[in-house]
Design a protein around this motif. Structure first.
Motif, short mmCIF file in Angstrom:
data_model
loop_
_atom_site.label_atom_id
_atom_site.label_comp_id
_atom_site.label_asym_id
_atom_site.label_seq_id
_atom_site.Cartn_x
_atom_site.Cartn_y
_atom_site.Cartn_z
N LEU A 78 -24.77 -7.67 -17.87
CA LEU A 78 -25.67 -6.38 -17.77
C LEU A 78 -25.53 -5.81 -16.72
O LEU A 78 -25.94 -4.74 -16.07
N THR A 135 -21.70 -2.56 -22.90
CA THR A 135 -22.16 -2.24 -23.92
C THR A 135 -22.29 0.05 -23.95
O THR A 135 -22.34 -0.08 -24.76
N THR A 136 -22.93 -0.39 -23.35
CA THR A 136 -22.91 0.72 -23.08
C THR A 136 -22.04 1.96 -22.78
O THR A 136 -22.31 3.04 -23.37
N GLU A 171 -29.89 -3.81 -24.88
CA GLU A 171 -30.88 -5.29 -24.69
C GLU A 171 -31.25 -4.95 -23.15
O GLU A 171 -29.67 -5.49 -22.71
N SER A 221 -28.45 -11.12 -23.80
CA SER A 221 -27.05 -10.85 -23.46
C SER A 221 -27.21 -11.39 -25.66
O SER A 221 -27.12 -12.30 -25.19
N GLY A 259 -20.76 -10.42 -21.76
CA GLY A 259 -20.58 -10.81 -20.26
C GLY A 259 -19.96 -11.86 -19.59
O GLY A 259 -20.55 -12.89 -20.40
N PHE A 308 -25.66 0.16 -10.48
CA PHE A 308 -27.22 0.99 -10.34
C PHE A 308 -27.89 0.25 -10.34
O PHE A 308 -28.20 -1.08 -10.55
N VAL A 321 -33.64 -4.52 -15.29
CA VAL A 321 -32.89 -4.83 -15.01
C VAL A 321 -32.06 -5.62 -14.23
O VAL A 321 -31.45 -6.16 -12.59
N CYS A 343 -21.72 7.04 -14.03
CA CYS A 343 -22.36 6.84 -14.56
C CYS A 343 -23.35 6.63 -16.02
O CYS A 343 -23.19 7.53 -16.69
N LYS A 389 -26.28 6.05 -17.41
CA LYS A 389 -26.60 6.61 -17.96
C LYS A 389 -27.09 8.72 -18.22
O LYS A 389 -27.19 9.04 -19.67
N1 LIG Z 1 -30.73 2.89 -14.75
C1 LIG Z 1 -29.65 2.92 -15.36
N2 LIG Z 1 -29.69 1.45 -16.04
C2 LIG Z 1 -28.24 1.15 -16.78
C3 LIG Z 1 -27.21 2.19 -16.51
N3 LIG Z 1 -26.19 1.73 -17.76
C4 LIG Z 1 -26.88 0.58 -18.92
N4 LIG Z 1 -28.37 0.40 -17.74
C5 LIG Z 1 -29.01 -0.15 -18.99
O1 LIG Z 1 -28.61 -1.73 -18.04
C6 LIG Z 1 -28.86 -2.79 -19.40
C7 LIG Z 1 -27.80 -3.81 -19.86
O2 LIG Z 1 -26.83 -2.32 -20.31
P1 LIG Z 1 -25.92 -2.81 -21.20
O3 LIG Z 1 -24.39 -1.51 -21.08
O4 LIG Z 1 -26.37 -3.97 -22.28
O5 LIG Z 1 -24.48 -4.17 -20.39
P2 LIG Z 1 -24.02 -4.27 -20.99
O6 LIG Z 1 -22.84 -5.15 -19.60
O7 LIG Z 1 -23.21 -4.90 -22.38
O8 LIG Z 1 -25.17 -6.50 -21.01
P3 LIG Z 1 -24.12 -7.96 -21.95
O9 LIG Z 1 -23.63 -7.27 -22.68
O10 LIG Z 1 -25.64 -8.13 -21.98
O11 LIG Z 1 -23.60 -8.27 -20.59
C8 LIG Z 1 -29.28 -1.61 -20.18
O12 LIG Z 1 -30.68 -2.12 -20.37
C9 LIG Z 1 -29.05 -0.71 -20.29
O13 LIG Z 1 -29.91 0.79 -20.10
C10 LIG Z 1 -27.28 3.54 -15.63
O14 LIG Z 1 -26.10 3.50 -15.81
N5 LIG Z 1 -28.39 3.33 -15.13
#
Ligand SMILES: Nc1nc2c(ncn2[C@@H]2O[C@H](COP(=O)(O)OP(=O)(O)OP(=O)(O)O)[C@@H](O)[C@H]2O)c(=O)[nH]1
Ligand SMILES: [Mg+2]
Length: 357
Positions: free
Chosen positions: A10, A14-15, A28, A32, A72, A102, A107, A231, A233
């Motif tokens: 998290l 993936t973002t 999500e 994960s 992750g 963030f 989360v 960032c 988001k």
């Molecule tokens: N507020 C905020 N939330 C974020 C940001 N980037 C990601 N998120 C949130 O964090 C959560 C996890 O984002 P992912 O991109 O799925 O993270 P990940 O590292 O791929 O997660 P896993 O693959 O499950 O380990 C989601 O709910 C996103 O919307 C950000 O810059 N700001």
């Protein structure tokens, strides 16, 4: 060229992957998903855009980089799971480590970049120590006399083992060309260039401040990594905007480029990559090579026939070409050059290879 994304659960991997590849893989908050995402990043390059608008080719091809996004990793996972996760990145050329800054009460997970980066580097060191341990044991316990070559290999591996045991990445170890070649078959992780992406919260963007900043920066420097703040988001929001709105939005934040554009710039810089261009009515195309590549090797990147039948490279600098916007003008000014096999390609060279097979 391919790059693997590594980070704690998290953290926004993936973002970032979605942003880089313009894909919409599921994000999500609490589950994960143990899947691997693979996509291609088009490397933004204003020079290709400019060349394309002059030549109006049938096809415009930006440089691209393959990206792999994996689940992750955290220190408290079972060793076997960590190994499986890491193995997915065995063949990548570089690593993007995503650390989360963030803060979002919805989360779970660490928001201390120093804690995360120390944990990730620790895992990377551990993986490499494991690989080395196995090989040394095999050589030591061989039921036959090991060869001279294997003896040399063992000595190098023992040096690497010492280096890793003192918490240092292999990329920071002084190794000769020959030694590097010998090590290349092992798939070590800490020999890959690393770029750290700080995933900032919306509130941190303008001041770019985060906890343990000084220690974090020192850690990055000591391990010869590069780092960049973005960032996730905000970048997603920027993605939704039109070209004009984007400019205004970025300007208000005090930026010229989007985070993703800045990231591809740093990638090239840190990995020692440059681009050269081929132009024409059919296609305007960017090619990615390592700094220090000869004209002959660059030709081979396009096609092995061009390398084999290499005669010469006709070279014009992009910055020279763009002033007059025509080859005729470049020639009049004497800026059209003919180079041989050993010429070292410069970033932004427009090249026409002459060959004969
Ligand atoms: N507020 C905020 N939330 C974020 C940001 N980037 C990601 N998120 C949130 O964090 C959560 C996890 O984002 P992912 O991109 O799925 O993270 P990940 O590292 O791929 O997660 P896993 O693959 O499950 O380990 C989601 O709910 C996103 O919307 C950000 O810059 N700001
Ligand atoms: Mg993910």
């Amino acid at each position: 060229m391919n790059i693997g994304i590594l980070g704690m659960p998290l953290s926004g991997k993936t973002t970032l992957f979605n942003l880089l590849t313009s894909q919409q893989k599921e994000i999500e908050s609490f589950s994960s998903r143990k899947v691997q995402n693979i996509g291609v990043v088009k490397v933004a390059d204003d020079r290709i855009t400019a060349l394309s608008s002059i030549f109006q080719p049938k096809k415009t091809t930006y440089a691209d980089i393959e990206i792999i996004d994996i689940p992750g990793i955290s220190t408290d996972m079972p060793d076997k799971t960590k190994q499986e996760v890491f193995n997915q990145l065995q063949n990548v050329d570089a690593l993007l480590l995503v650390v989360r800054v963030f803060n979002d009460s919805m989360v779970p997970g660490s928001t201390d970049p120093l804690y995360q980066i120390e944990g990730l580097v620790y895992e990377i060191l551990l993986r490499d120590l494991e690989i080395i341990g196995h090989r040394i044991t095999r050589l030591s316990e061989a039921k036959r006399k090991i060869t001279h070559q294997e003896e040399i290999e063992k000595q190098i591996l023992e040096r690497c083992q010492q280096h890793l045991s003192s918490d240092k990445l292999l990329i920071t170890q002084a190794l000769s060309e020959e030694e590097l070649k010998l090590l290349s078959g092992f798939g070590f992780f800490s020999i890959k260039p690393i770029i750290v992406v700080l995933n900032l919260g919306e509130g941190n963007v303008e001041n770019n401040k985060f906890p343990n900043q000084e220690k974090f920066n020192q850690f990055i420097q000591d391990h010869q990594m590069a780092s960049i703040s973005i960032c996730g988001k905000l970048e997603m929001e920027i993605n939704e905007l039109s070209e004009d709105e984007r400019k205004i939005f970025l300007h208000d934040l005090g930026f010229e480029k989007t985070g993703i554009e800045r990231l591809s710039h740093i990638l090239y810089e840190h990995l020692g990559l440059i681009s050269f261009f081929t132009i024409g009515k059919d296609e305007v195309k960017a090619w990615t090579i390592h700094r220090g590549t000869t004209a002959l090797k660059a030709a081979g990147k396009i096609h092995s026939d061009i390398e084999r039948g290499f005669i010469r490279a006709e070279v014009v600098r992009f910055s020279d070409f763009i002033q007059g916007k025509s080859m005729q003008k470049v020639k009049e000014k004497g800026l059209f050059r003919v180079e041989g096999k050993e010429y070292l390609i410069q970033d932004g060279d427009i090249i026409n290879f002459r060959f004969n097979i």
